[in-house]
Motif scaffolding. Structure first.
Motif, PDB file in Angstrom:
ATOM      1  N   ASP A 142      -9.628   6.631  -0.344  1.00 52.56           N
ATOM      2  CA  ASP A 142      -9.455   7.861   0.427  1.00 52.56           C
ATOM      3  C   ASP A 142      -8.474   7.619   1.574  1.00 52.56           C
ATOM      4  OD1 ASP A 142     -11.461   8.862  -1.173  1.00 52.56           O
ATOM      5  OD2 ASP A 142     -13.020   8.647   0.344  1.00 52.56           O
ATOM      6  N   GLU A 143      -7.991   8.706   2.134  1.00 51.94           N
ATOM      7  CA  GLU A 143      -7.196   8.649   3.358  1.00 51.94           C
ATOM      8  C   GLU A 143      -7.774   9.649   4.361  1.00 51.94           C
ATOM      9  OE1 GLU A 143      -4.988   7.962   5.593  1.00 51.94           O
ATOM     10  OE2 GLU A 143      -4.550   5.971   4.819  1.00 51.94           O
ATOM     11  N   GLU A 155       0.861  -1.183   0.000  1.00 45.82           N
ATOM     12  CA  GLU A 155       0.000   0.000   0.000  1.00 45.82           C
ATOM     13  C   GLU A 155       0.899   1.235   0.000  1.00 45.82           C
ATOM     14  OE1 GLU A 155      -3.496  -2.012   2.796  1.00 45.82           O
ATOM     15  OE2 GLU A 155      -1.959  -0.722   3.674  1.00 45.82           O
ATOM     16  N   GLU A 156       0.529   2.229  -0.805  1.00 47.72           N
ATOM     17  CA  GLU A 156       1.267   3.497  -0.836  1.00 47.72           C
ATOM     18  C   GLU A 156       0.301   4.654  -0.651  1.00 47.72           C
ATOM     19  OE1 GLU A 156       5.234   3.101  -3.514  1.00 47.72           O
ATOM     20  OE2 GLU A 156       3.394   3.508  -4.641  1.00 47.72           O
ATOM     21  N   GLU A 157       0.745   5.663   0.072  1.00 48.08           N
ATOM     22  CA  GLU A 157      -0.029   6.893   0.282  1.00 48.08           C
ATOM     23  C   GLU A 157       0.676   8.047  -0.428  1.00 48.08           C
ATOM     24  OE1 GLU A 157      -1.291   5.474   4.806  1.00 48.08           O
ATOM     25  OE2 GLU A 157       0.365   6.875   4.487  1.00 48.08           O
ATOM     26  N   TYR A 158      -0.104   8.882  -1.119  1.00 48.18           N
ATOM     27  CA  TYR A 158       0.448  10.018  -1.851  1.00 48.18           C
ATOM     28  C   TYR A 158      -0.243  11.303  -1.399  1.00 48.18           C
ATOM     29  CZ  TYR A 158       1.184   6.032  -5.058  1.00 48.18           C
ATOM     30  OH  TYR A 158       1.486   4.807  -5.598  1.00 48.18           O
ATOM     31  N   VAL A 178       6.836   6.475   2.167  1.00 47.37           N
ATOM     32  CA  VAL A 178       6.545   6.247   0.754  1.00 47.37           C
ATOM     33  C   VAL A 178       7.807   6.552  -0.038  1.00 47.37           C
ATOM     34  CG1 VAL A 178       5.738   8.595   0.213  1.00 47.37           C
ATOM     35  CG2 VAL A 178       4.821   6.640  -1.048  1.00 47.37           C
ATOM     36  N   CYS A 230       2.902  10.486   4.522  1.00 46.80           N
ATOM     37  CA  CYS A 230       2.583   9.365   3.638  1.00 46.80           C
ATOM     38  C   CYS A 230       3.564   8.222   3.857  1.00 46.80           C
ATOM     39  CB  CYS A 230       2.635   9.812   2.178  1.00 46.80           C
ATOM     40  SG  CYS A 230       1.360  11.022   1.753  1.00 46.80           S
ATOM     41  N   ARG A 261      -9.948  10.409  -7.160  1.00 50.46           N
ATOM     42  CA  ARG A 261     -10.318   9.003  -7.035  1.00 50.46           C
ATOM     43  C   ARG A 261     -11.385   8.620  -8.059  1.00 50.46           C
ATOM     44  NH1 ARG A 261     -13.125   5.930  -1.865  1.00 50.46           N
ATOM     45  NH2 ARG A 261     -13.124   3.871  -2.829  1.00 50.46           N
ATOM     46  N   GLN A 295      -4.879  13.576   0.502  1.00 49.26           N
ATOM     47  CA  GLN A 295      -4.137  12.323   0.460  1.00 49.26           C
ATOM     48  C   GLN A 295      -4.952  11.282  -0.296  1.00 49.26           C
ATOM     49  OE1 GLN A 295      -4.119  12.243   4.829  1.00 49.26           O
ATOM     50  NE2 GLN A 295      -1.920  11.817   4.720  1.00 49.26           N
ATOM     51  N   GLU A 300      -4.648   6.830  -1.368  1.00 43.73           N
ATOM     52  CA  GLU A 300      -3.918   5.586  -1.120  1.00 43.73           C
ATOM     53  C   GLU A 300      -4.190   4.601  -2.238  1.00 43.73           C
ATOM     54  OE1 GLU A 300      -3.347   3.153   2.846  1.00 43.73           O
ATOM     55  OE2 GLU A 300      -5.247   2.587   1.934  1.00 43.73           O
TER      56      GLU A 300
END
Length: 366
Positions: A44-45, A7-10, A235, A125, A28, A50, A52
């Motif tokens: 969503d985050e 999993e990556e968060e931006y 990240v 992130c 999204r 943000q 994900e």
């Protein structure tokens, strides 16, 4: 073969100012319409600036890299279509005076009510690696043996030196921000699966934390999947480095399960040393020394600790066919430094515009 997923968060940022922008709903929706991304892969985050992504379950590192490039491209294209960019940085290099709006779910609203300023500052992130486990008892065995290596993973992944437009003096300011939650940092040693469940219940039942989702340890058992989830990594700028970290985590998990099967006990690790090692890694990264927690807590050169890590997991890497790729990527990391080092060089050479160019350029590159 142990399965793996990432999993990556931006961050979503303005292309001119690098300020976070609250456009997750639009981005999204656009990404979900693309043929190369499914809706469940883009989420969503906590904050509306943000987003994900999550890869499917993978058996080969090549799959991990392919899915990450596919998802990065989908989200980057969707962001551009909505007038923003994704930033591959563990911290927002700059922030506006007004807080970014919250994603309005019941859980997130409750978090804001209980910790408003802390929630406002969650413009951070991470990268989470999930490795498959046969059962929760095996998962606890993996956690106990992963613990000494978590600071090293953190140092390898460091990608967040900037905050409010200046250098924090830390390579992973995300780690410091996230460490302010009540249950965070390195996990404790557990006597077994029952001990893990008892501690989780002891934290949730009286309301010390609202649910197990706020067991924000750097590694934990997933409550949704049959996996151990390693959460300490920032990240990454490039998908290749994310693949490297996924390979190392899988190697550590395979080594841990082999040791458990052979009756090898977990190396003793004082919690105070582990916490200090985590702070040291967040402060210095690979620029000088690391605490060799697995080797008794001594300060050693970061190169020697990384090489000790590769020796420790080499049999597992060779069994999975990952050794050549992971060892090559670790050697590249030693030679060119972390993403945090690259952010600092960009800041010194070109200021914040240079940082902006760097952290928004990795969406479609290896």
């Amino acid at each position: 073969m142990i399965t793996v997923g990432v999993e990556e968060e931006y961050l979503l940022v303005d292309p001119a100012t690098l300020l976070p922008v609250p456009r997750v709903r639009e981005v999204r929706a656009t990404a979900g319409l693309a043929t190369i991304a499914e809706a469940r892969e883009v989420q969503d985050e906590l904050l509306q600036a943000q987003i994900e992504v999550a890869t499917p379950v993978c058996t080969a590192l090549e799959e991990v890299g392919g899915h990450l490039l596919r998802l990065r491209h989908a989200v980057a294209s969707a962001a551009e279509a909505n007038g923003c960019r994704i930033a591959l940085s563990a911290t927002a290099p700059v922030r506006d005076a007004a807080p970014v709006p919250l994603t309005r779910t019941a859980r997130y609203l409750k978090m804001r009510d209980e910790a408003r300023l802390l929630v406002d500052e969650q413009l951070i992130c991470g990268m989470h690696v999930h490795v498959g486990i046969p059962d929760r008892a095996a998962g606890v065995a993996v956690l106990n043996r992963l613990r000494p290596w978590l600071p090293t993973l953190l140092a390898m992944s460091a990608n967040g030196p900037l905050w409010d437009g200046r250098d924090t003096g830390f390579v992973s300011w995300r780690t410091i921000i996230f460490g302010r939650w009540p249950v965070s940092g390195p996990p404790p040693h557990f006597e077994g699966a029952a001990d893990y469940e008892a501690l989780a219940d002891a934290l949730v039942a009286p309301g010390l934390i609202p649910d197990r989702g706020q067991l924000y340890w750097h590694a934990r058992l997933s409550e949704r999947y049959p996996t151990v989830e390693v959460r300490c990594c920032d990240v990454q700028l490039e998908a290749d480095d994310a693949v490297m970290l996924a390979g190392v985590v899988r190697g550590l998990a395979a080594t841990a399960m082999a040791e458990e099967k052979a009756g090898v006990g977990a190396a003793p690790c004082r919690p105070e040393v582990l916490r200090a090692a985590t702070w040291h890694a967040a402060r210095h990264g690979l620029s000088g020394t690391l605490v060799d927690v697995a080797g008794g807590g001594r300060l050693r050169s970061s190169d020697s600790v990384l090489r000790a890590l590769l020796r420790y997991i080499r049999p597992a890497l060779e069994d999975s066919g990952d050794h050549r790729e992971v060892a090559s990527l670790v050697q590249r990391l030693i030679q060119r430094g972390t993403a945090a080092d690259r952010q600092r060089r960009a800041l010194a050479e070109a200021g914040l515009p240079g940082v902006a160019a760097l952290v928004t350029a990795g969406a479609t590159t290896a």
